[in-house]
Scaffold this motif. Sequence first.
Motif, mmCIF file in Angstrom:
data_model
loop_
_atom_site.group_PDB
_atom_site.id
_atom_site.type_symbol
_atom_site.label_atom_id
_atom_site.label_comp_id
_atom_site.label_asym_id
_atom_site.label_seq_id
_atom_site.Cartn_x
_atom_site.Cartn_y
_atom_site.Cartn_z
ATOM 1 N N THR A 274 0.856 -1.184 0.000
ATOM 2 C CA THR A 274 0.000 0.000 0.000
ATOM 3 C C THR A 274 0.889 1.229 0.000
ATOM 4 O O THR A 274 1.685 1.423 0.910
ATOM 5 C CB THR A 274 -0.918 0.007 1.240
ATOM 6 O OG1 THR A 274 -1.678 -1.188 1.242
ATOM 7 C CG2 THR A 274 -1.837 1.208 1.212
ATOM 8 N N ARG A 275 0.770 2.037 -1.043
ATOM 9 C CA ARG A 275 1.593 3.239 -1.164
ATOM 10 C C ARG A 275 0.738 4.382 -1.683
ATOM 11 O O ARG A 275 -0.310 4.171 -2.293
ATOM 12 C CB ARG A 275 2.752 3.000 -2.142
ATOM 13 C CG ARG A 275 3.744 1.932 -1.718
ATOM 14 C CD ARG A 275 4.639 2.371 -0.577
ATOM 15 N NE ARG A 275 5.436 3.514 -0.921
ATOM 16 C CZ ARG A 275 6.606 3.469 -1.556
ATOM 17 N NH1 ARG A 275 7.111 2.339 -1.918
ATOM 18 N NH2 ARG A 275 7.256 4.577 -1.820
ATOM 19 N N ASN A 276 1.228 5.608 -1.476
ATOM 20 C CA ASN A 276 0.523 6.803 -1.929
ATOM 21 C C ASN A 276 1.072 7.244 -3.286
ATOM 22 O O ASN A 276 2.249 7.556 -3.418
ATOM 23 C CB ASN A 276 0.675 7.927 -0.901
ATOM 24 C CG ASN A 276 -0.180 9.126 -1.253
ATOM 25 O OD1 ASN A 276 -1.244 8.986 -1.828
ATOM 26 N ND2 ASN A 276 0.294 10.301 -0.899
ATOM 27 N N VAL A 277 0.196 7.254 -4.280
ATOM 28 C CA VAL A 277 0.553 7.709 -5.627
ATOM 29 C C VAL A 277 0.341 9.219 -5.672
ATOM 30 O O VAL A 277 -0.750 9.715 -5.403
ATOM 31 C CB VAL A 277 -0.317 7.007 -6.693
ATOM 32 C CG1 VAL A 277 0.005 7.538 -8.082
ATOM 33 C CG2 VAL A 277 -0.137 5.502 -6.625
ATOM 34 N N ILE A 278 1.411 9.950 -5.983
ATOM 35 C CA ILE A 278 1.361 11.410 -5.990
ATOM 36 C C ILE A 278 0.624 11.941 -7.217
ATOM 37 O O ILE A 278 -0.194 12.844 -7.123
ATOM 38 C CB ILE A 278 2.787 12.000 -5.944
ATOM 39 C CG1 ILE A 278 3.473 11.578 -4.653
ATOM 40 C CG2 ILE A 278 2.757 13.513 -6.069
ATOM 41 C CD1 ILE A 278 4.942 11.924 -4.610
ATOM 42 N N LYS B 154 0.147 5.951 -16.180
ATOM 43 C CA LYS B 154 -0.107 4.670 -16.838
ATOM 44 C C LYS B 154 1.230 3.963 -17.019
ATOM 45 O O LYS B 154 2.213 4.579 -17.434
ATOM 46 C CB LYS B 154 -0.761 4.884 -18.200
ATOM 47 C CG LYS B 154 -2.135 5.493 -18.121
ATOM 48 C CD LYS B 154 -2.711 5.722 -19.497
ATOM 49 C CE LYS B 154 -4.061 6.424 -19.399
ATOM 50 N NZ LYS B 154 -4.617 6.680 -20.731
ATOM 51 N N LEU B 155 1.246 2.684 -16.732
ATOM 52 C CA LEU B 155 2.450 1.865 -16.906
ATOM 53 C C LEU B 155 2.152 0.829 -17.981
ATOM 54 O O LEU B 155 1.207 0.045 -17.854
ATOM 55 C CB LEU B 155 2.830 1.182 -15.593
ATOM 56 C CG LEU B 155 4.050 0.274 -15.650
ATOM 57 C CD1 LEU B 155 5.318 1.094 -15.878
ATOM 58 C CD2 LEU B 155 4.165 -0.533 -14.370
ATOM 59 N N THR B 156 2.941 0.836 -19.048
ATOM 60 C CA THR B 156 2.762 -0.129 -20.118
ATOM 61 C C THR B 156 3.640 -1.342 -19.841
ATOM 62 O O THR B 156 4.857 -1.211 -19.677
ATOM 63 C CB THR B 156 3.136 0.497 -21.475
ATOM 64 O OG1 THR B 156 2.339 1.676 -21.669
ATOM 65 C CG2 THR B 156 2.900 -0.468 -22.617
ATOM 66 N N HIS C 132 9.700 -0.949 -9.694
ATOM 67 C CA HIS C 132 9.940 -0.453 -11.060
ATOM 68 C C HIS C 132 10.258 1.041 -10.987
ATOM 69 O O HIS C 132 9.596 1.795 -10.281
ATOM 70 C CB HIS C 132 8.695 -0.704 -11.913
ATOM 71 C CG HIS C 132 8.902 -0.444 -13.367
ATOM 72 N ND1 HIS C 132 8.916 0.823 -13.898
ATOM 73 C CD2 HIS C 132 9.114 -1.292 -14.393
ATOM 74 C CE1 HIS C 132 9.113 0.749 -15.202
ATOM 75 N NE2 HIS C 132 9.232 -0.533 -15.531
ATOM 76 N N TRP C 133 11.256 1.489 -11.726
ATOM 77 C CA TRP C 133 11.716 2.880 -11.635
ATOM 78 C C TRP C 133 10.604 3.876 -11.965
ATOM 79 O O TRP C 133 10.520 4.939 -11.352
ATOM 80 C CB TRP C 133 12.933 3.118 -12.537
ATOM 81 C CG TRP C 133 12.627 3.059 -14.011
ATOM 82 C CD1 TRP C 133 12.670 1.965 -14.815
ATOM 83 C CD2 TRP C 133 12.202 4.140 -14.838
ATOM 84 N NE1 TRP C 133 12.304 2.286 -16.091
ATOM 85 C CE2 TRP C 133 12.014 3.621 -16.144
ATOM 86 C CE3 TRP C 133 11.968 5.489 -14.624
ATOM 87 C CZ2 TRP C 133 11.610 4.403 -17.212
ATOM 88 C CZ3 TRP C 133 11.562 6.275 -15.695
ATOM 89 C CH2 TRP C 133 11.397 5.734 -16.968
ATOM 90 N N PHE C 134 9.745 3.543 -12.934
ATOM 91 C CA PHE C 134 8.699 4.482 -13.330
ATOM 92 C C PHE C 134 7.613 4.563 -12.259
ATOM 93 O O PHE C 134 7.069 5.630 -11.994
ATOM 94 C CB PHE C 134 8.104 4.049 -14.677
ATOM 95 C CG PHE C 134 7.262 5.112 -15.327
ATOM 96 C CD1 PHE C 134 7.852 6.223 -15.908
ATOM 97 C CD2 PHE C 134 5.881 5.006 -15.356
ATOM 98 C CE1 PHE C 134 7.076 7.209 -16.510
ATOM 99 C CE2 PHE C 134 5.097 5.982 -15.952
ATOM 100 C CZ PHE C 134 5.702 7.085 -16.527
ATOM 101 N N VAL C 135 7.314 3.436 -11.639
ATOM 102 C CA VAL C 135 6.344 3.424 -10.546
ATOM 103 C C VAL C 135 6.891 4.219 -9.366
ATOM 104 O O VAL C 135 6.201 5.070 -8.795
ATOM 105 C CB VAL C 135 5.997 1.976 -10.130
ATOM 106 C CG1 VAL C 135 5.108 1.956 -8.902
ATOM 107 C CG2 VAL C 135 5.341 1.225 -11.283
ATOM 108 N N LYS C 136 8.156 3.977 -9.003
ATOM 109 C CA LYS C 136 8.782 4.695 -7.885
ATOM 110 C C LYS C 136 8.765 6.207 -8.096
ATOM 111 O O LYS C 136 8.613 6.970 -7.151
ATOM 112 C CB LYS C 136 10.241 4.252 -7.708
ATOM 113 C CG LYS C 136 10.400 2.928 -7.050
ATOM 114 C CD LYS C 136 11.888 2.651 -6.890
ATOM 115 C CE LYS C 136 12.171 1.406 -6.132
ATOM 116 N NZ LYS C 136 13.619 1.191 -5.970
ATOM 117 N N ALA C 137 8.900 6.632 -9.351
ATOM 118 C CA ALA C 137 8.936 8.068 -9.657
ATOM 119 C C ALA C 137 7.597 8.751 -9.365
ATOM 120 O O ALA C 137 7.552 9.967 -9.204
ATOM 121 C CB ALA C 137 9.313 8.286 -11.120
#
Length: 86
Positions: free
Chosen positions: A3-7, A11-13, A35-40
Motif C-alpha cells: 500500500t503506497r501513496n501515488v502522488i 499509466k504503466l505499459t 519499477h523505476w517508473f512506478v517509484k517516480a
Amino acid sequence: MATRNVIKPFKLTTIKGVIEFDSGTQEIDDKLINHWFVKAHLEPLKAKPDEGGKGPVDPAAAEPGGDAGDDGKKSDQKGNSGPKKE
C-alpha cells in the motif's frame, strides 16, 4: 501487495497491457513496486528511526566523500578547510 501513496496519476505499459494508477493510496503489486517508473510517481517512504533512537541519518553525511556541513566546502580529515597556511 504493498500500500503506497501515488502522488500523480500515471499509466504503466507492460507486456500484459497498460495498468492505470490513480492518485491517492493504492494497492500495488509486489512485482511492480520497485519499477523505476512506478517509484517516480510514489510518495517517498518516511525513514524509521533506528533501534538506537537516533533517528534518520543525514544523507549528505552518509555519502562517500560527503560533508555534513552546509557551507559547500569540503574539509580534510583534520576538519580544516581552505588553503593550507605555513
